[in-house]
Design an enzyme around this catalytic site. Structure first.
Site, short mmCIF file in Angstrom:
data_model
loop_
_atom_site.label_atom_id
_atom_site.label_comp_id
_atom_site.label_asym_id
_atom_site.label_seq_id
_atom_site.Cartn_x
_atom_site.Cartn_y
_atom_site.Cartn_z
CD GLU A 38 0.00 -1.38 -6.39
OE1 GLU A 38 -0.50 -2.03 -6.12
OE2 GLU A 38 1.40 -1.58 -7.06
NE ARG B 268 12.72 -1.61 -1.31
CZ ARG B 268 13.02 -1.22 -1.50
NH1 ARG B 268 14.60 -1.34 -2.10
NH2 ARG B 268 12.77 -0.85 -2.49
CB CYS C 28 3.86 4.79 -4.63
SG CYS C 28 5.51 5.05 -5.99
CG HIS D 168 4.07 0.87 -7.74
ND1 HIS D 168 2.91 0.14 -7.39
CD2 HIS D 168 4.64 2.33 -8.14
CE1 HIS D 168 4.03 1.18 -5.96
NE2 HIS D 168 4.69 2.24 -6.21
N1 PCA Z 1 8.17 4.86 -6.35
C1 PCA Z 1 8.58 4.70 -5.08
C2 PCA Z 1 8.69 6.09 -4.50
C3 PCA Z 1 8.67 6.67 -5.79
C4 PCA Z 1 8.77 6.54 -6.86
O1 PCA Z 1 8.29 6.22 -8.06
C5 PCA Z 1 7.26 3.87 -5.05
O2 PCA Z 1 6.73 2.85 -5.04
O3 PCA Z 1 6.91 3.80 -3.16
#
Ligand code: PCA
Length: 210
Positions: free
Chosen positions: A80, A90, A143, A167
């Site tokens: 990211e 959400r 996240c 991610h």
């Molecule tokens: N993904 C979520 C929060 C925890 C995770 O593994 C996110 O993308 O915000």
């Protein structure tokens, strides 16, 4: 020894697994030259996740912090680029918190950029046939909140940690029984991607374009 901290999240949104924990546990067992890979597993809870992560940063004082999380629906591993100062969940987190359009830090900067070599990470993964691309949004769920809060801590306390968020897509076992068509990746490929991201972060190329 160089200190590296990997963070990962527990399952959320009714899932039974989270690829971030599975991959982080596997990578934490691997050997990297002259480097201790520390692992912090985080609850999907608005406040506790950040508190636990920053407490571990204070105790380890890592040179590098790589945060991992699931972004269901992504096709590739996504370093990211940026965290933004917004909590807009959400769905509720695992403790029932669901902030809508609130700042993470009142009067904090609008955003922080990753200080990991994000383009070099994406390039290295692709070279190894691991689908990857830099992403320009970490969303507005936990996240992004963790990513923003860690970068804010680094900025405010003037620590020298290089940090950023990556991610991950769903694992195959998370999509086979879902009705809709969703992209997924094998754990082996995700582990290899995270291993390579750690390797590149430990020795980034001299010239990086973030
Ligand atoms: N993904 C979520 C929060 C925890 C995770 O593994 C996110 O993308 O915000």
């Amino acid at each position: 020894m160089r200190q590296l901290l990997l963070s990962a999240f527990e399952p959320f949104a009714g899932e039974l697994i989270n690829p971030s924990i599975e991959a982080a546990r596997a990578v934490a067992k691997l050997e990297f030259p002259d480097t201790a890979v520390n692992l912090v597993e985080l609850p999907v809870e608005r406040y506790r996740a950040v508190d636990i992560a920053i407490a571990r940063m204070r105790s380890i004082e890592p040179e590098i912090m790589i945060m991992l999380g699931l972004a269901g629906g992504r096709f590739r591993i996504n370093p990211e680029r940026v965290a933004i100062n917004v909590d807009d969940f959400r769905i509720p987190d695992n403790a029932g918190n669901q902030p809508l359009g609130e700042p993470i830090i009142a009067d904090g900067p609008a955003g922080y950029f990753s200080t990991l070599p994000i383009q070099a990470i994406a390039d290295r993964l692709k070279e190894a046939n691991v689908p990857a691309a830099v992403s320009n949004t970490a969303g507005t769920y936990l996240c992004n909140r963790l990513f923003y809060s860690v970068m804010h801590y680094i900025a405010v306390e003037r620590v020298t940690t290089a940090a950023g968020f990556i991610h991950l897509p769903y694992l195959h076992e998370q999509t086979v029984n879902k009705e809709s068509e969703l992209p997924s990746m094998s754990l082996a490929t995700i582990v290899e991607g995270v291993r390579l991201a750690v390797e590149v972060s430990l020795s980034p190329p001299r010239v990086t374009t973030n």
